[in-house]
Design a protein around this motif. Structure first.
Motif, mmCIF file in Angstrom:
data_model
loop_
_atom_site.group_PDB
_atom_site.id
_atom_site.type_symbol
_atom_site.label_atom_id
_atom_site.label_comp_id
_atom_site.label_asym_id
_atom_site.label_seq_id
_atom_site.Cartn_x
_atom_site.Cartn_y
_atom_site.Cartn_z
ATOM 1 N N TYR A 70 0.956 -1.286 0.088
ATOM 2 C CA TYR A 70 -0.075 -0.064 -0.152
ATOM 3 C C TYR A 70 0.970 1.207 -0.076
ATOM 4 C CZ TYR A 70 0.892 0.175 5.195
ATOM 5 O OH TYR A 70 1.805 0.214 6.180
ATOM 6 N N TYR A 71 0.133 2.370 -0.271
ATOM 7 C CA TYR A 71 0.761 3.663 -0.309
ATOM 8 C C TYR A 71 -0.220 4.622 0.175
ATOM 9 C CZ TYR A 71 2.971 8.054 -1.580
ATOM 10 O OH TYR A 71 3.470 9.252 -1.691
ATOM 11 N N GLU A 72 0.047 5.498 1.234
ATOM 12 C CA GLU A 72 -0.976 6.614 1.379
ATOM 13 C C GLU A 72 -0.256 7.792 1.656
ATOM 14 O OE1 GLU A 72 -4.858 4.139 3.500
ATOM 15 O OE2 GLU A 72 -3.358 5.207 4.731
ATOM 16 N N TYR A 73 -0.617 9.040 1.081
ATOM 17 C CA TYR A 73 -0.010 10.138 1.332
ATOM 18 C C TYR A 73 -0.971 11.193 0.830
ATOM 19 C CZ TYR A 73 3.735 13.785 0.668
ATOM 20 O OH TYR A 73 4.216 15.047 1.021
ATOM 21 N N LYS A 74 -1.050 12.086 1.734
ATOM 22 C CA LYS A 74 -1.774 13.446 1.568
ATOM 23 C C LYS A 74 -3.380 13.037 0.834
ATOM 24 C CE LYS A 74 1.651 16.822 2.091
ATOM 25 N NZ LYS A 74 2.535 17.822 1.457
ATOM 26 N N GLY A 75 -4.096 11.962 1.353
ATOM 27 C CA GLY A 75 -5.253 11.739 0.677
ATOM 28 C C GLY A 75 -5.191 10.693 -0.536
ATOM 29 N N PHE A 76 -3.999 10.391 -0.965
ATOM 30 C CA PHE A 76 -3.864 9.566 -2.156
ATOM 31 C C PHE A 76 -3.450 8.395 -1.606
ATOM 32 C CE2 PHE A 76 -1.245 7.206 -4.956
ATOM 33 C CZ PHE A 76 -2.187 7.403 -5.951
ATOM 34 N N GLU A 77 -4.169 7.241 -2.023
ATOM 35 C CA GLU A 77 -4.061 5.901 -1.488
ATOM 36 C C GLU A 77 -4.290 4.992 -2.698
ATOM 37 O OE1 GLU A 77 -8.801 4.943 -0.519
ATOM 38 O OE2 GLU A 77 -7.358 5.886 1.110
ATOM 39 N N PHE A 78 -3.034 3.833 -2.549
ATOM 40 C CA PHE A 78 -3.022 2.686 -3.576
ATOM 41 C C PHE A 78 -2.685 1.527 -2.790
ATOM 42 C CE2 PHE A 78 -0.605 -0.132 -6.186
ATOM 43 C CZ PHE A 78 -1.612 -0.364 -7.093
ATOM 44 N N ARG A 79 -3.198 0.375 -3.146
ATOM 45 C CA ARG A 79 -3.005 -0.974 -2.514
ATOM 46 C C ARG A 79 -3.331 -2.001 -3.640
ATOM 47 N NH1 ARG A 79 -6.985 0.597 0.974
ATOM 48 N NH2 ARG A 79 -8.774 -0.775 0.905
ATOM 49 N N ILE A 80 -2.463 -2.912 -3.532
ATOM 50 C CA ILE A 80 -2.649 -4.021 -4.360
ATOM 51 C C ILE A 80 -2.684 -5.300 -3.495
ATOM 52 C CG2 ILE A 80 -0.256 -4.306 -5.071
ATOM 53 C CD1 ILE A 80 -1.386 -5.564 -7.811
ATOM 54 N N SER A 81 -3.492 -6.188 -3.478
ATOM 55 C CA SER A 81 -3.701 -7.356 -2.691
ATOM 56 C C SER A 81 -3.747 -8.575 -3.286
ATOM 57 C CB SER A 81 -4.741 -7.232 -1.803
ATOM 58 O OG SER A 81 -4.770 -5.970 -0.936
ATOM 59 N N GLU A 108 -5.311 -18.329 -6.869
ATOM 60 C CA GLU A 108 -4.397 -17.177 -6.857
ATOM 61 C C GLU A 108 -5.243 -16.026 -7.279
ATOM 62 O OE1 GLU A 108 -0.162 -15.148 -8.195
ATOM 63 O OE2 GLU A 108 -0.157 -17.060 -8.097
ATOM 64 N N LEU A 109 -5.514 -15.027 -6.395
ATOM 65 C CA LEU A 109 -6.502 -13.667 -6.711
ATOM 66 C C LEU A 109 -5.863 -12.507 -6.327
ATOM 67 C CD1 LEU A 109 -9.637 -15.277 -5.293
ATOM 68 C CD2 LEU A 109 -8.870 -15.541 -7.647
ATOM 69 N N TRP A 110 -5.580 -11.507 -7.549
ATOM 70 C CA TRP A 110 -5.313 -10.195 -7.141
ATOM 71 C C TRP A 110 -6.054 -9.195 -7.200
ATOM 72 C CZ3 TRP A 110 -0.303 -9.465 -5.528
ATOM 73 C CH2 TRP A 110 0.590 -10.439 -5.386
ATOM 74 N N ASP A 111 -6.266 -8.393 -6.483
ATOM 75 C CA ASP A 111 -7.195 -7.296 -6.245
ATOM 76 C C ASP A 111 -6.457 -5.977 -6.328
ATOM 77 O OD1 ASP A 111 -9.204 -9.083 -6.328
ATOM 78 O OD2 ASP A 111 -9.358 -8.977 -4.357
ATOM 79 N N ALA A 112 -6.971 -4.648 -6.748
ATOM 80 C CA ALA A 112 -6.301 -3.555 -6.651
ATOM 81 C C ALA A 112 -7.299 -2.384 -6.485
ATOM 82 C CB ALA A 112 -5.573 -3.227 -7.840
ATOM 83 N N GLN A 113 -6.725 -1.479 -5.717
ATOM 84 C CA GLN A 113 -7.463 -0.229 -5.325
ATOM 85 C C GLN A 113 -6.822 1.089 -5.374
ATOM 86 O OE1 GLN A 113 -10.531 -0.417 -2.063
ATOM 87 N NE2 GLN A 113 -9.855 1.660 -1.178
ATOM 88 N N ILE A 114 -7.042 2.033 -5.979
ATOM 89 C CA ILE A 114 -6.587 3.292 -6.121
ATOM 90 C C ILE A 114 -7.846 4.304 -5.661
ATOM 91 C CG2 ILE A 114 -7.219 3.880 -8.648
ATOM 92 C CD1 ILE A 114 -4.538 5.349 -8.475
ATOM 93 N N GLY A 115 -7.569 5.693 -4.782
ATOM 94 C CA GLY A 115 -8.452 6.292 -4.332
ATOM 95 C C GLY A 115 -7.877 7.572 -3.909
ATOM 96 N N TYR A 116 -8.576 8.635 -3.788
ATOM 97 C CA TYR A 116 -8.339 9.783 -3.052
ATOM 98 C C TYR A 116 -9.231 10.514 -1.991
ATOM 99 C CZ TYR A 116 -6.662 14.702 -2.738
ATOM 100 O OH TYR A 116 -5.743 15.843 -2.230
ATOM 101 N N ASP A 117 -8.682 10.751 -0.932
ATOM 102 C CA ASP A 117 -9.435 11.621 -0.123
ATOM 103 C C ASP A 117 -9.503 12.926 0.070
ATOM 104 O OD1 ASP A 117 -10.925 12.160 2.257
ATOM 105 O OD2 ASP A 117 -9.765 10.704 3.544
ATOM 106 N N PHE A 118 -10.435 13.780 -0.511
ATOM 107 C CA PHE A 118 -10.538 15.031 -0.615
ATOM 108 C C PHE A 118 -10.407 15.842 0.675
ATOM 109 C CE2 PHE A 118 -11.963 13.410 -4.831
ATOM 110 C CZ PHE A 118 -11.325 14.456 -5.631
ATOM 111 N N SER A 119 -10.605 15.155 1.943
ATOM 112 C CA SER A 119 -10.466 15.974 2.852
ATOM 113 C C SER A 119 -8.997 16.632 3.131
ATOM 114 C CB SER A 119 -10.698 15.024 4.126
ATOM 115 O OG SER A 119 -12.118 14.691 4.072
#
Length: 954
Positions: A852-863, A890-901
């Protein structure tokens, strides 16, 4: 008085409302401690925040646990509870119809895992005790705690462990109004013309406090429609090639002389298939309410209720075709590898076009009331009352069509070439014969192309038509089992802080639980009103695509609509199939549990030691009602009501110890006796009698070769039982980082097995019916005993394993990497039963990874998750559950997002956008015929799922 001193991080998190069931009673104390020691409550958000909360709860527990915490109100890290839980160490998810639904804990599937909601046992919507976790809305869950080692207060036990789903506590939670919206699309286009591949999910979460913070209210409303697309090859199995020869040396089957390759003795070949394209739409509406009221400092009342209305409609359209040996002897082999036919071509079978449809409807209602009263500064009393009910009906329609009814002359035969691949059999045109176009609606007729209706022989309305016997009258079938289950419980408990040497706390009480489950196994043979003729397909919808197996497709029509409209002539299957009454039953269960847990807190050699020991004494009373069935001389079912009951007492001791060997480093050990209650379907008292009308059996004096046989349930089954030992090391080296290693051993002292016992069948003997043929003088059976297959107690075995896990924030490497991190685990298990069998759900290796990576509202993770082969269940004949081998996935998922707060844009404060991709690699589900992975019996491909989400917090 504190039970033990909480570390600073845990105090802050608990004060913020991130409390587990084990420490919930200390929440107010933790808040006071935080104020006294000047600790600022930590505001943790996002995925890292959820990891931090989970870590704090895990660290504070005396038991060996895994913890899942929501990122925020109504926001779990994944789209369902099942997907999130499947990422925890030692747990593994199981896909069913494209969704992660089942869960295994330490090698035991959900039928051997206890599940509770706020500490109360939770009803499932399945056939047994196991919970289908994906059917419960993730929006209601604040925290989930997986107890791998129980204590004496955990009443919903299972040999695998216990999963406790916990809702928000509105008096300690932050006030909020949150709206969630998700829009979903499957990467596969719908293979059926009447379904699409898009869906949605909406939810509203409301939490607030009233009347000077003495009343807290939390409400959740959730509605979803989620699609599934599936392409499935399902093989009948593998038949042995008939290489028998006549006395003159020629083949008994002359087609063997046309084989273009040498075929060794014992070579096997695909015996047929029923492949289809499936489209489904799951609809679920849920409502949850939690009301917490504290009228005085001494009294707290909490009421919670959950209602789920669940419907899933799906269609499965395709072809059912007999292949080599089992469908036709008219085939030629063109390829063989190591005893397996890999290619060839065949003809001589009238293919059955299947337009099957299933509708599942279920309602769940559960509510609970908890009263906690402070008797003194050190003692509290709790009264907990709950009730739950589930109703479920499955309507599964099979509809047969093709080129004409069985018995009509001049119908064209299917002719195909085939090649065996890693995904099953793929078909193509026959080298010399024309193929049949099953997409041509003008060619298709609504009638059974195969004479599969032999069971209808006793039915007079289908007799007396020259050329068309009753066996030609089956144009479909409907299975319609109806389930109902209730669960009521009462629990009185006293909790106290004491000064009894090293014993610092006591929890003791009594619990009473009543559970009842019934199944009515309805079914009917379906006959088109045109019998003995056939008729054109009513209102064809288009074409169902089968190109994934090399076949263009089939004509699609609405079979469920035809059935619901009353189009078909129905013949009640209970008249003819012994399994209808034989699988109709009602099970009642009463449990009375006395329990006591003693908390320990001391210091040894400068190390803090805490833990607990305790015991449960459980008295069980179980009873069953059902039917014993056989067939009379006219071929009709004779059903006799039967019942049985049993009662017994189990004593379950527990011990959990945690030693802080260094700062934030713990060695935990646990020993306990654990049980899983018997499967509900195994407790039925029903028995089904069979008789083989074969002279060799009838005249044999060997009980192993007797014509008599049958199968039965067993109401006197005892719980599955294990003695277990755990040893774990946990190092919490960072507020958001830890690593741990653990070993567990489960000595299975009682496991259930299918065993054949010799039984007396003389009471169902019918003179003049149960006799040998005319050729042998119509003699009565030589024996009146035979083998009865029954589930029994007494099997033993073991499961052991090693678990390794780590949560690593990369900021510990360099501050420039703040926001990066990984969470990973690996589980290695082995086990066996003394009869050589395997434990359902056990995979030898399980791996999970989230970066995962989270920084100033930006977030990404792959599982990713990966598990080895395991034993599973699928619905077989008459929707009964049958054991199958699943080779894992073997299952892979990913998510990307942004928290406008974090954007400093006031107008967008509270808004979060996410984009998720599930099953990135389109991982299939594969089942094989034993250990030979070339012998594919089932291949399912579900496609990649895409979701766009919006979360707005007011």
């Amino acid at each position: 008085m504190k039970n033990f001193k909480l570390n600073l991080l845990t105090v802050a998190l608990i004060a913020a409302g991130a409390s587990s069931a084990a420490v919930a009673q200390q929440t107010s104390d933790a808040s006071e401690q935080a104020k006294e020691e000047g600790i600022e409550v930590i505001a943790v958000t996002g995925y890292r925040g959820s990891l931090q909360k989970a870590q704090a709860i895990k660290m504070s527990e005396s038991s060996v646990v895994e913890v899942l915490s929501a990122e925020d109100i109504g926001k779990l890290p994944d789209t369902s509870i099942a997907e999130s839980l499947a990422r925890l160490p030692g747990l593994a998810g199981e896909r069913r119809n494209g969704r992660t639904s089942g869960l295994s804990v330490r090698g035991f599937n959900e039928n051997y895992v206890g599940t509770s909601l706020n500490g109360r046992e939770l009803l499932g919507m399945g056939d047994n005790r196991g919970v289908e976790y994906d059917l419960y809305p993730s929006e209601i869950v604040s925290t989930a705690v997986v107890y791998k080692t129980p204590d004496a207060t955990v009443l919903a036990q299972g040999i695998g462990g216990t999963i406790d789903l916990q809702t928000v506590r509105p008096l300690t939670a932050e006030s909020t109004l949150t709206f969630n919206a998700n829009f979903e699309q499957n990467g596969k286009s719908s293979g059926n013309p009447d379904f699409d591949n898009s869906g949605h999910r909406f939810s509203i979460n409301f939490v607030d406090k009233f009347l000077d913070d003495t009343v807290g209210v939390a409400l959740v409303v959730s509605s979803m429609e989620t699609p599934r697309q599936e392409e499935q090859f399902r093989g009948w199995g593998f038949a042995t090639v008939n290489l028998a020869r006549n006395p003159d040396g020629s083949f008994v089957n002359p087609r063997r002389a046309t084989d273009t390759v040498t075929v060794p003795e014992g070579t096997v070949v695909s015996g047929g298939h029923d492949s289809f394209t499936r489209s489904a739409m799951l609809e679920r509406d849920s409502f949850a309410a939690i009301v917490e009221y504290m009228p005085t400092d001494k009294l707290t009342l909490k009421f919670d209720a959950l209602y789920i209305d669940f419907t899933e409609n799906d269609v499965r359209r395709g072809l059912e075709e007999g292949g080599a040996e089992w469908g036709t002897g008219d085939y030629t082999i063109t390829g063989v590898e190591n005893g397996l036919v890999t290619s060839g071509y065949y003809d001589g079978f009238h293919s059955v076009v299947r337009n099957d449809a299933r509708s599942q409807e279920a309602d769940l209602m559960t509510f609970g009331l908890n009263l906690e009263y402070e008797l003194s500064d050190d003692w509290t009393a709790q009264l907990d009352v709950s009730s739950g009910k589930v109703e479920k009906t499955i309507t599964d329609v099979e509809s047969y069509s093709g080129v004409g009814r069985a018995g009509i002359a001049g119908r064209p035969l299917a002719a195909r070439s085939w090649n065996l691949t890693s995904t099953g059999v793929v078909y193509s045109d026959h080298p010399t014969l024309p193929s049949v176009d099953y997409t041509d609606a003008s060619l298709m007729r609504l009638a059974g192309p195969q004479a599969w209706g032999g069971a209808l022989n006793p039915i007079s309305r289908f007799q007396g038509v020259p050329g068309f016997g009753p066996d030609t009258a089956q144009d479909g079938f409907v299975n319609q089992p109806v389930f109902e289950e209730t669960l009521d419980s009462l629990r009185l408990q006293f909790n106290g802080f004491v000064n009894w040497g090293i014993i610092t706390g006591v929890e003791t009480g009594i619990a009473y639980q009543e559970r009842a489950k019934s199944k009515i196994n309805n079914g009917a043979f379906l006959t088109a009103p045109s019998w003995p003729g056939d008729v054109a397909i009513p209102n064809p919808l288009g074409v169902a695509d089968l190109s994934f197996v090399g076949i263009e497709g089939v004509t699609a029509y609405d079979s469920l609509g035809l059935y619901n409209s009353g189009y078909y002539i129905e013949t009640d299957a209970a008249l003819l199939e012994n399994g209808r009454f034989g699988d109709t039953y009602k099970i009642d269960e009463e449990l009375t549990t006395l329990f006591a847990k003693f908390d320990m807190n001391t210091e040894v050699a400068g190390m803090m030691v805490q833990g607990n020991f305790g015991v449960q004494v459980i008295n069980a009373k179980q009873s069953g009602e059902g039917f014993s069935t056989t067939s009379n001389a006219q071929g009709f079912t004779v059903a006799t009501p039967v019942s049985d009951s049993d009662d017994y007492t189990d004593i379950l001791p527990t011990l959990n110890l945690s030693v802080e060997v260094a700062d934030r480093q713990y060695v935990r050990t646990a020993m306990s006796k654990v049980i899983s209650r018997p499967r509900m379907d195994n407790l039925r008292p029903n028995a089904q009698v069979t008789f083989q009308f074969n002279d060799g059996n009838i005249l044999s004096d060997d009980p192993a070769n007797s014509p008599w046989g049958g199968n039965a349930g067993n109401t006197q089954l005892k719980p599955l039982e294990a003695n277990q030992f755990d040893l774990a090391y946990e190092n919490y080296y960072h507020d958001n980082g830890f690593f741990a290693a653990s070993f567990f051993f489960k000595d299975l002292k009682n496991w259930h097995r299918n065993e054949t016992v010799i039984a007396d069948f003389s009471d169902v003997y019918i003179p003049g019916f149960h006799q040998s043929s005319d050729a042998t003088g119509n003699q009565p059976p030589a024996l009146f005993v035979g083998g009865l297959s029954q589930v029994t107690d007494g099997l033993q075995g073991f499961v052991r394993g090693y678990e390794f896990q780590a949560s690593v924030p990369f900021e510990i490497v360099h501050e420039a990497l703040d926001g990066f991190g990984v969470v990973a685990s690996a589980t290695f298990m082995d086990g066996k039963l003394d009869d050589g069998g395997r434990v359902p759900g056990l995979s030898e290796e399980i791996y999970t990874l989230t970066a995962y990576y989270e920084y100033k509202g930006f977030e990404f993770r792959i599982s990713g998750t990966k598990r080895d082969a395991f034993l599973s269940e699928t619905r077989g004949l008459s929707l009964s559950l049958a054991t199958v081998e699943d080779i894992g996935a073997e299952l892979w998922d990913a998510q990307i997002g942004y928290d406008f707060s974090e954007s400093n844009i006031d107008a967008l404060d509270g808004l979060r956008l996410t984009f998720q991709v599930q099953n990135i690699t389109d991982e299939p589900t594969l089942k094989t015929n034993g250990a030979d992975i070339r012998q594919v019996t089932e291949y399912q491909s579900f496609g990649t799922n895409y979701m766009l989400g919006l979360n707005y917090k007011f």
